[in-house]
Design an enzyme around this catalytic site. Structure first.
Site, PDB file in Angstrom:
ATOM      1  N   ALA A  63      34.774  48.455  49.768  1.00 37.40           N
ATOM      2  CA  ALA A  63      35.662  47.898  50.794  1.00 37.40           C
ATOM      3  C   ALA A  63      36.465  46.764  50.167  1.00 37.40           C
ATOM      4  O   ALA A  63      36.080  46.210  49.130  1.00 37.40           O
ATOM      5  CB  ALA A  63      34.832  47.400  51.968  1.00 37.40           C
ATOM      6  N   GLY A 108      31.133  50.259  49.489  1.00 34.18           N
ATOM      7  CA  GLY A 108      31.764  51.334  50.251  1.00 34.18           C
ATOM      8  C   GLY A 108      32.122  52.533  49.379  1.00 34.18           C
ATOM      9  O   GLY A 108      32.186  53.667  49.869  1.00 34.18           O
ATOM     10  N   GLU A 111      29.039  54.424  49.186  1.00 37.38           N
ATOM     11  CA  GLU A 111      28.810  55.009  50.523  1.00 37.38           C
ATOM     12  C   GLU A 111      29.725  56.214  50.766  1.00 37.38           C
ATOM     13  O   GLU A 111      29.324  57.192  51.396  1.00 37.38           O
ATOM     14  CB  GLU A 111      29.012  53.929  51.598  1.00 37.38           C
ATOM     15  CG  GLU A 111      27.883  52.901  51.558  1.00 37.38           C
ATOM     16  CD  GLU A 111      28.188  51.623  52.337  1.00 37.38           C
ATOM     17  OE1 GLU A 111      29.296  51.078  52.177  1.00 37.38           O
ATOM     18  OE2 GLU A 111      27.315  51.172  53.093  1.00 37.38           O
ATOM     19  N   GLU A 131      26.474  44.684  48.212  1.00 37.04           N
ATOM     20  CA  GLU A 131      26.930  43.912  49.372  1.00 37.04           C
ATOM     21  C   GLU A 131      26.200  42.584  49.538  1.00 37.04           C
ATOM     22  O   GLU A 131      26.808  41.569  49.885  1.00 37.04           O
ATOM     23  CB  GLU A 131      26.770  44.736  50.664  1.00 37.04           C
ATOM     24  CG  GLU A 131      27.807  45.823  50.842  1.00 37.04           C
ATOM     25  CD  GLU A 131      27.414  47.155  50.220  1.00 37.04           C
ATOM     26  OE1 GLU A 131      26.487  47.178  49.379  1.00 37.04           O
ATOM     27  OE2 GLU A 131      28.025  48.171  50.577  1.00 37.04           O
TER      28      GLU A 131
HETATM   29  N1  CAA Z   1      38.097  44.742  46.811  1.00 34.86           N
HETATM   30  C1  CAA Z   1      39.302  44.221  46.484  1.00 34.86           C
HETATM   31  N2  CAA Z   1      39.703  44.093  45.216  1.00 34.86           N
HETATM   32  C2  CAA Z   1      38.864  44.481  44.252  1.00 34.86           C
HETATM   33  C3  CAA Z   1      37.595  45.043  44.525  1.00 34.86           C
HETATM   34  C4  CAA Z   1      37.227  45.176  45.891  1.00 34.86           C
HETATM   35  N3  CAA Z   1      36.067  45.726  46.264  1.00 34.86           N
HETATM   36  N4  CAA Z   1      36.977  45.344  43.363  1.00 34.86           N
HETATM   37  C5  CAA Z   1      37.844  45.004  42.386  1.00 34.86           C
HETATM   38  N5  CAA Z   1      38.974  44.481  42.918  1.00 34.86           N
HETATM   39  C6  CAA Z   1      40.175  44.008  42.226  1.00 34.86           C
HETATM   40  C7  CAA Z   1      39.922  42.675  41.528  1.00 34.86           C
HETATM   41  O1  CAA Z   1      40.072  41.603  42.425  1.00 34.86           O
HETATM   42  C8  CAA Z   1      41.022  42.722  40.478  1.00 34.86           C
HETATM   43  O2  CAA Z   1      42.244  42.432  41.095  1.00 34.86           O
HETATM   44  P1  CAA Z   1      43.334  41.478  40.329  1.00 34.86           P
HETATM   45  O3  CAA Z   1      43.608  42.178  39.037  1.00 34.86           O
HETATM   46  O4  CAA Z   1      44.488  41.436  41.258  1.00 34.86           O
HETATM   47  O5  CAA Z   1      42.648  40.171  40.113  1.00 34.86           O
HETATM   48  C9  CAA Z   1      41.059  44.195  40.084  1.00 34.86           C
HETATM   49  O6  CAA Z   1      40.501  44.912  41.185  1.00 34.86           O
HETATM   50  C10 CAA Z   1      40.252  44.512  38.830  1.00 34.86           C
HETATM   51  O7  CAA Z   1      38.913  44.050  39.061  1.00 34.86           O
HETATM   52  P2  CAA Z   1      38.139  43.090  38.016  1.00 34.86           P
HETATM   53  O8  CAA Z   1      39.103  42.221  37.315  1.00 34.86           O
HETATM   54  O9  CAA Z   1      37.033  42.443  38.766  1.00 34.86           O
HETATM   55  O10 CAA Z   1      37.584  44.197  37.005  1.00 34.86           O
HETATM   56  P3  CAA Z   1      36.295  44.077  36.076  1.00 34.86           P
HETATM   57  O11 CAA Z   1      36.366  45.234  35.135  1.00 34.86           O
HETATM   58  O12 CAA Z   1      36.165  42.718  35.506  1.00 34.86           O
HETATM   59  O13 CAA Z   1      35.037  44.286  37.065  1.00 34.86           O
HETATM   60  C11 CAA Z   1      33.838  45.370  38.859  1.00 34.86           C
HETATM   61  C12 CAA Z   1      34.842  45.519  37.706  1.00 34.86           C
HETATM   62  C13 CAA Z   1      32.459  45.056  38.268  1.00 34.86           C
HETATM   63  C14 CAA Z   1      33.796  46.676  39.635  1.00 34.86           C
HETATM   64  C15 CAA Z   1      34.276  44.195  39.771  1.00 34.86           C
HETATM   65  O14 CAA Z   1      35.645  44.384  40.109  1.00 34.86           O
HETATM   66  C16 CAA Z   1      33.505  44.101  41.061  1.00 34.86           C
HETATM   67  O15 CAA Z   1      32.366  43.665  41.048  1.00 34.86           O
HETATM   68  N6  CAA Z   1      34.122  44.500  42.186  1.00 34.86           N
HETATM   69  C17 CAA Z   1      33.538  44.347  43.499  1.00 34.86           C
HETATM   70  C18 CAA Z   1      32.491  45.412  43.757  1.00 34.86           C
HETATM   71  C19 CAA Z   1      31.809  45.146  45.080  1.00 34.86           C
HETATM   72  O16 CAA Z   1      31.183  44.145  45.298  1.00 34.86           O
HETATM   73  N7  CAA Z   1      31.952  46.110  45.994  1.00 34.86           N
HETATM   74  C20 CAA Z   1      31.378  46.042  47.311  1.00 34.86           C
HETATM   75  C21 CAA Z   1      32.392  45.558  48.277  1.00 34.86           C
HETATM   76  S1  CAA Z   1      31.653  45.209  49.848  1.00 34.86           S
HETATM   77  C22 CAA Z   1      31.607  46.703  50.624  1.00 34.86           C
HETATM   78  O17 CAA Z   1      31.991  47.725  50.115  1.00 34.86           O
HETATM   79  C23 CAA Z   1      31.081  46.615  52.024  1.00 34.86           C
HETATM   80  C24 CAA Z   1      30.681  47.906  52.647  1.00 34.86           C
HETATM   81  O18 CAA Z   1      29.513  48.243  52.702  1.00 34.86           O
HETATM   82  C25 CAA Z   1      31.668  48.758  53.288  1.00 34.86           C
END
Ligand code: CAA
Length: 250
Positions: A63, A108, A111, A131
């Site tokens: 998400a 998500g 999921e 999460e």
């Molecule tokens: N939402 C919005 N933007 C996201 C994102 C997300 N879930 N995941 C990554 N991005 C964006 C980053 O902000 C970044 O944007 P900018 O370049 O504009 O700064 C871009 O994508 C690239 O990401 P990273 O620079 O972080 O890339 P990385 O290779 O260093 O790391 C990663 C990769 C480990 C996947 C890291 O991006 C990460 O941990 N992402 C979040 C994953 C996460 O926590 N997901 C769960 C979300 S909560 C959810 O999904 C709730 C639910 O149950 C429905």
């Protein structure tokens, strides 16, 4: 469509989440496009659906955290409802849906993959439910579908720790069906999909429904449902043709 690429190859549809710069994070806009596409797929002549993410790095990072950082409980409920609407549609679609997990499938994103019928992963895939690291619990079915696929102990481990697992570990717990190299993931998934598409659409669809219903019902009810569904297959022309072809060695 801005965030989903939909490509049809004979009877196989490939949906690619197209938000590579944000690792295919699923904003409300992405989810709204999913609803429109899935509504079409319910009616059209496609037989198997593949879902994947654009680029080499992510299936979907989940998400949209930027959006979630700004909302309160009312909007969060709407976002969760939309997520559930999409994933329930995938689960209830009377056609097999295969997740081709080409990198990160987190929150998500994981999921979304869990709502699919089959999960194939690239060797560089990483799956997880992170999460709790963001102060929330899984919100698009993770607590329920992960539980049903890998069992309560493994689901709790993944959800409580928020740890990421690689494709090999995911396969060892039955979370993914098969692992392919990154280069071969899509071609192997398409090959599998084409083979499934050769089978009776009706029979495959009804089998999907039976397995899904079976997870939430008693054995007795599930077995009864199977009897009635099996009998329904005998009302189709296709069943007649396929059995006759077998007997005539066509
Ligand atoms: N939402 C919005 N933007 C996201 C994102 C997300 N879930 N995941 C990554 N991005 C964006 C980053 O902000 C970044 O944007 P900018 O370049 O504009 O700064 C871009 O994508 C690239 O990401 P990273 O620079 O972080 O890339 P990385 O290779 O260093 O790391 C990663 C990769 C480990 C996947 C890291 O991006 C990460 O941990 N992402 C979040 C994953 C996460 O926590 N997901 C769960 C979300 S909560 C959810 O999904 C709730 C639910 O149950 C429905």
């Amino acid at each position: 469509m801005q965030y989903l690429n939909v490509k049809k190859e004979n009877e196989v549809i490939q949906i690619t989440i197209n938000r590579e710069d944000k690792l295919n994070a699923m904003s409300l806009e992405v989810m709204n496009e999913f609803i429109s596409v899935l509504d079409e797929l319910e009616k059209d002549s496609s037989k198997v659906i593949i879902i994947t993410g654009a680029g080499q790095k992510a299936f979907s990072a989940g998400a949209d955290i930027e959006y979630m950082s700004k909302i309160g409980p009312t909007e969060a409920e709407k976002y969760a409802l939309r997520g559930h609407e999409v994933l329930n549609k995938i689960e209830k679609l009377e056609k097999p849906v295969i997740a081709a997990i080409n990198g990160y499938a987190l929150g998500g994103g994981c999921e979304l993959a869990l709502s699919c019928d089959i999960r194939f992963a690239s060797s560089n895939a990483q799956l997880g439910q992170p999460e709790v690291t963001l102060g929330i619990c899984p919100g698009w079915g993770g607590t329920q579908r992960l539980l049903r696929i890998v069992g309560p102990a493994r689901a709790k481990d993944l959800i409580f720790s928020g740890r990421r697992i690689n494709a090999e570990e995911a396969m060892s717990m039955g979370l993914v069906n098969k692992v392919f190299s990154s280069e071969n993931l899509i071609s192997e998934t398409k090959l599998y999909a084409k083979n499934v598409a050769k089978n009776s659409n009706f029979a495959v669809g009804i089998s999907k429904m039976l397995v899904n219903r079976g997870m939430d019902t008693s054995l007795d009810t599930g077995l009864k449902l199977e009897i009635y569904s099996w009998a329904q297959c005998f009302a189709t022309k296709e069943r007649e043709e396929r059995m006759s072809s077998f007997l005539h060695k066509k």
